[in-house]
Write an enzyme that holds these catalytic residues in place. Structure first.
Site, PDB file in Angstrom:
ATOM      1  N   ASP A 149       0.871  -1.159   0.000  1.00 46.47           N
ATOM      2  CA  ASP A 149       0.000   0.000   0.000  1.00 46.47           C
ATOM      3  C   ASP A 149       0.919   1.222   0.000  1.00 46.47           C
ATOM      4  OD1 ASP A 149      -2.410   1.619   0.544  1.00 46.47           O
ATOM      5  OD2 ASP A 149      -1.451   1.899   2.501  1.00 46.47           O
ATOM      6  N   ASP A 184       0.037   4.937   0.917  1.00 45.85           N
ATOM      7  CA  ASP A 184      -0.133   5.914   1.998  1.00 45.85           C
ATOM      8  C   ASP A 184      -0.291   5.235   3.351  1.00 45.85           C
ATOM      9  OD1 ASP A 184      -0.136   8.062   0.107  1.00 45.85           O
ATOM     10  OD2 ASP A 184      -2.187   7.490  -0.408  1.00 45.85           O
ATOM     11  N   THR A 242      -2.707   0.964  -4.623  1.00 46.85           N
ATOM     12  CA  THR A 242      -3.153   2.113  -3.847  1.00 46.85           C
ATOM     13  C   THR A 242      -4.506   2.643  -4.298  1.00 46.85           C
ATOM     14  OG1 THR A 242      -2.529   4.359  -3.120  1.00 46.85           O
ATOM     15  CG2 THR A 242      -1.774   3.687  -5.312  1.00 46.85           C
TER      16      THR A 242
END
Length: 185
Positions: free
Chosen positions: A19, A21, A61
């Site tokens: 991922d 963030d 993401t």
């Protein structure tokens, strides 16, 4: 939940998907500014360990700020390019720009991003480990038939930690679990 140890790992994967963030870089909500990208602790060491072992790496993401009109696809690409410059290169970027109510099959917790990234890398989803900071990352991995490791942040909900099959305190510890080894982190 399994805390990361060498005995809890299953063996080296063909690829590890991260991922963006809150996992690779600090979470700045709807970030469209590459100058705000800040690398998470142990990210460079974790990625270096994977690269040294020849493990393929990519990013999956959700970027719903595009659907919400808060950022543009060009801004997402600029932030991704900054992440790539700081930590890359990554072999695949799988990005969902849909909103939560759009009903797509790519937005995590759906498996679409994981399946797309695995396909682009030419590996079976079952040979992939997904590392993320929230339950949607874990759910997407499991729905795709991949393994999952959760690296909680202060924003991660306690029930997400409790439901995760493997939890690591740092990104380096998560990668160590993915590789089936124990590395001090």
């Amino acid at each position: 939940m399994t805390l990361v140890t060498a005995s809890s790992a299953v063996g080296a994967p063909a690829a590890v998907l991260f991922d963006r963030d809150g996992t690779l870089v600090r979470d700045v909500p709807y970030n469209g500014d590459p100058e705000q990208v800040m690398v998470m602790p142990t990210a460079r060491a974790a990625l270096g360990l994977l690269r040294a072992r020849g493990i393929r790496i990519g990013v999956v993401t959700n970027q719903s700020g595009v659907a919400r009109g808060l950022i543009t696809p060009m801004q997402v690409a600029a932030v991704n390019a900054r992440v790539d410059a700081l930590l890359g290169p990554f072999e695949v970027w799988a990005v969902c720009e849909h909103g939560p109510g759009d009903g797509c099959d790519c937005r995590k917790p759906a498996p679409g991003l994981v399946l797309r990234a695995a396909r682009e890398l030419g590996v079976a989803a079952s040979s992939v480990v997904v590392i993320g900071d929230i339950g949607a990352d874990v759910s997407a991995a499991l729905a795709a038939g991949a393994r999952a490791v959760l690296v909680p942040t202060p924003e991660t909900r306690p029930e997400e930690v409790g439901a995760a099959p493997v939890v690591a305190r740092t990104l380096l510890a998560a990668v160590s679990a993915a590789l089936g080894s124990e590395v001090p982190a």
